[in-house]
Write a protein that holds these residues in place. Sequence first.
Motif, mmCIF file in Angstrom:
data_model
loop_
_atom_site.group_PDB
_atom_site.id
_atom_site.type_symbol
_atom_site.label_atom_id
_atom_site.label_comp_id
_atom_site.label_asym_id
_atom_site.label_seq_id
_atom_site.Cartn_x
_atom_site.Cartn_y
_atom_site.Cartn_z
ATOM 1 N N GLY A 39 -21.173 -13.284 -17.606
ATOM 2 C CA GLY A 39 -19.786 -13.300 -18.048
ATOM 3 C C GLY A 39 -19.514 -12.109 -18.937
ATOM 4 O O GLY A 39 -20.416 -11.586 -19.595
ATOM 5 N N TYR A 93 -16.891 -14.143 -14.884
ATOM 6 C CA TYR A 93 -15.549 -14.167 -15.459
ATOM 7 C C TYR A 93 -15.394 -12.960 -16.365
ATOM 8 O O TYR A 93 -16.373 -12.380 -16.843
ATOM 9 C CB TYR A 93 -15.297 -15.458 -16.239
ATOM 10 C CG TYR A 93 -16.338 -15.750 -17.299
ATOM 11 C CD1 TYR A 93 -16.261 -15.185 -18.573
ATOM 12 C CD2 TYR A 93 -17.419 -16.584 -17.013
ATOM 13 C CE1 TYR A 93 -17.229 -15.446 -19.528
ATOM 14 C CE2 TYR A 93 -18.385 -16.849 -17.975
ATOM 15 C CZ TYR A 93 -18.284 -16.277 -19.229
ATOM 16 O OH TYR A 93 -19.240 -16.526 -20.178
ATOM 17 N N THR A 94 -14.164 -12.571 -16.590
ATOM 18 C CA THR A 94 -13.825 -11.513 -17.541
ATOM 19 C C THR A 94 -12.680 -12.017 -18.396
ATOM 20 O O THR A 94 -11.602 -12.320 -17.875
ATOM 21 C CB THR A 94 -13.413 -10.220 -16.823
ATOM 22 O OG1 THR A 94 -14.488 -9.775 -15.985
ATOM 23 C CG2 THR A 94 -13.087 -9.125 -17.819
ATOM 24 N N GLU A 95 -12.911 -12.143 -19.698
ATOM 25 C CA GLU A 95 -11.911 -12.664 -20.609
ATOM 26 C C GLU A 95 -11.657 -11.655 -21.725
ATOM 27 O O GLU A 95 -12.577 -10.960 -22.174
ATOM 28 C CB GLU A 95 -12.367 -14.002 -21.211
ATOM 29 C CG GLU A 95 -12.544 -15.120 -20.184
ATOM 30 C CD GLU A 95 -11.222 -15.579 -19.590
ATOM 31 O OE1 GLU A 95 -10.169 -15.331 -20.228
ATOM 32 O OE2 GLU A 95 -11.229 -16.181 -18.506
ATOM 33 N N VAL A 117 -14.228 -21.808 -20.567
ATOM 34 C CA VAL A 117 -14.672 -21.064 -19.378
ATOM 35 C C VAL A 117 -16.164 -20.759 -19.477
ATOM 36 O O VAL A 117 -16.928 -20.918 -18.512
ATOM 37 C CB VAL A 117 -13.859 -19.757 -19.227
ATOM 38 C CG1 VAL A 117 -14.464 -18.879 -18.131
ATOM 39 C CG2 VAL A 117 -12.408 -20.067 -18.911
ATOM 40 N N SER A 135 -19.044 -22.378 -16.920
ATOM 41 C CA SER A 135 -19.617 -21.410 -15.976
ATOM 42 C C SER A 135 -21.124 -21.612 -15.847
ATOM 43 O O SER A 135 -21.801 -22.061 -16.776
ATOM 44 C CB SER A 135 -19.314 -19.989 -16.444
ATOM 45 O OG SER A 135 -19.964 -19.041 -15.620
#
Length: 913
Positions: free
Chosen positions: A259, A289-291, A308, A312
């Motif tokens: 992530g 994911y990219t937050e 998230v 994940s």
Amino acid sequence: MRGEMRAMRAELGVIRREEIKESMTEFREKLEGVTVEVKKLQEENASCCGSWGTEQESGTRAVVLRFTNRRHKTALLKQGRKLKGSDLYINENLTKKNADIARNAREARSNTPGCFSVVGFKLAQTMAFAIDEINRNSNLLPNVTLGYSLYDNCIQLGIGFRAALTLVSGQEEQVTLEENCVGTPPVLGIVGDPTSSNSIAISTVLGLYQVPMVSYFATCSCLSDRQKFPSFFRTIPSDAFQVNAMIQILKHFGWIWAGLLISDDDYGVHAARSFHSDLGPAGGGCLAYTEILPQGYDPVKLRRIVDVMRKSTARVVIVFANKTPMINLMKEVVRQNVTGLQWIASEAWALGDVLQTPHLMPYLGGTLGISICRGEIPGLRDFLLQIRPDLHHNNTDENSMVNQFWEHTFQCRFAPPPAGWVEARGELCTGQEVIENEETDFLDVSNLRPEYNVYTAVYALAYALDDMLQCEPGRGPFSNNTCAHLQRLEPWQLVYYLEKVNFTTTFGDQVSFDENGDALPMYDIMNWVWLPDGRTKVQRVGEVKRSAFKGEELTLDEDKIFWNFESKQPPRSVCSESCPPGTRMARKKGEPECCFDCVPCSEGKISNTTDSMECTSCPEDFWSSPRRDHCVPKKTEFLSYHEPLGICLTTTSLLGTCICVVVLGIFIHHRSTPIVRANNSELSFLLLVSLKLCFLCSLLFIGRPKLWTCQLRHAAFGISFVLCVSCILVKTMVVLAVFRASKPGGESSLKWFGAVQQRGTVLVLTSVQAAICTAWLVSASPVPHKNTQYHSDKIVYECAVGSTVGFAVLLGYIGLLAVLSCLLAFLARNLPDSFNEAKLITFSMLIFCAVWVAFVPAYINSPGKYADAVEVFAILASSFGLLVALFGPKCYIILVRPERNTKKAIMGRGTTK
């Protein structure tokens, strides 16, 4: 050396706007019931120094603010009556009437890390030391004295931007060094700005004037664009290399599923772009994911981001952000108790002491971080010990940087002290305090990282200037081979030499810039160790660097790495487990490349590596193993002597041959008896020999086909059977001729069926078949053939007939003779004779024809070796039919009923019981 040492918070790394937003949010939450005018206070109107005092029963704390605009401060102070009843204080040199509040605020400001940065002050002193060292070096820039000015950008782009323009526009204060040297000294270059966002804006303008700017902390990869930033250089590696360094770590430990959390600024956004472009199938990984982390403390956004992370399957989290967003994130991580993650830190927080606390180490222990390489600067500590305050400055906002540092370090105030300071038993600064007796990181020179970058940045400018001054007239690099002149120096001329600078520091590091203005990239890999006593230690466990010959090279000492897991081993972080050999990866629809299903290879295809994208077909003579991980030779199939079917057929063939030999022996032994001599014993002997050949030719159909067996089997079969059927045909014709000769006027018919004519007829009929076989073998000879059509996993060895027409003519000719023999025998079946052989011939030929009529469809529909078995069975069945039908009754009479083996009995003239 010129310039007053003022507050330099921007370059010293003080509190960032994210912290301002966080405290301002907290501040506004506490202003419930206050007028709307107060609530409209915005972040840009104040810089935050943190909170002061202990938490009250109401759950609030005093917020210490510093206003950037006097109008906003005055407007807020007008609400003082409304605030008196609360525990909220707003300060910054308030009025004498509010002296107690001012005193408390000043104390809070001094005790709050964000209000004075010792680290930033140390960077400024490192620059001063480097310039002082250069001026004392007779081999570098002889007869030239360098000066410097220090500016504080207050973490605000506008202030830093104005400072840069002031430098390059010549609007600084004039100085007088000598009587003949008066004016504004030329600005050779700017060391800074530390932040990427500020550097982007400032360098864009400086690039128009070709003024060199060497940053020691701006890492955004976008600054490597020479078209936009032609005069920008840096002594810290680009984020592009930092991203590659992180990818190297991911590859090393097999973490292909991670992530990514980034800060909401140029630092994070450009790093995310690099990750998405470099971390893929070619890079060997994917992002789960990219937050984007919020700038301030936003509980709703942080709660969603941590949800998230928790849901994940990625066990590795890369955080490319500054300390403040990371601090806010960890608050929510602790609240939700999200453990079992492997953190990878960017250089912005990899060495952050504020995160290395006991209550965070259960979550952040084992973190692997990218850090600026450590360097050594001999003499720096002695230089820092020589720092002394300026006792002629009063305690106002115009205090020098050294005075602020002194007050911060010794918790004292210079005279005149703030109102109420002495009454509160505060100490006065004398300027004689001993820094060496204080426990401070200011004097620690064992772990110089950004300081070392400042040091090399100053030296890069100095060496570039020195190279420029070494230019020989007439051999210069500029138009008409001219050289640059110190009194008429243009900034772009120094940029030219800065691009080519190459020197070695006292620490042994080589410093040069590539075509993008980036220094030779190198990072240390740091590991956060959680010691048994609860303390935290950050240790170096490796390095990643780029060399001209080996490319990017990662070195790790895995034995030193602390893993914050029960297994004390690196975790696994994959979206899908690796596909073992024998399978291939099938990407899941709508998911990243790292998420896939493992699909077994189809029959005949294999994959002999892990995570194979495709299955490869085996060579023609090979087939896939049961596990589909390697090719094995295909099983071969043919009618073998070693299998039960082959053994049975071979035994039957040999048995038939032996019977023929026995019968032939019996007939030879009783050749003088009437039953043997009747109807031409010579043909009987020849018939037995042909039957024996028929039995033996069946053996050619058993065993692995070879060229000679393929060519011989059908020829032997065809000639043997034609010889056999020809003998039967001649015998039938002789029977008819004999009985016709017994009638009046029929004696002449026998002359055409004498012994010579019988042998001749058999020879001619057999020669025809021999000619057919010869023509077949010459035109289209049968050859061995590997047939893979019947079974994909087997090779069926068979004899390809070559010419179907030749094979059909061969069988047709045998059939023609057999049918003709059967018809003639049928016509002679009722001739008057006690032993009429025509009946036996008729019966035998009916068996023969029935077998071969059944053979044709059975042969066509039998695959592989079973076609050969059907043909062998037909040969043996028809041969046994002929042998038993023709010779069985005669052998019975010879062996069992010898009394009937007389001419009278055969002619039907006597009765024997």
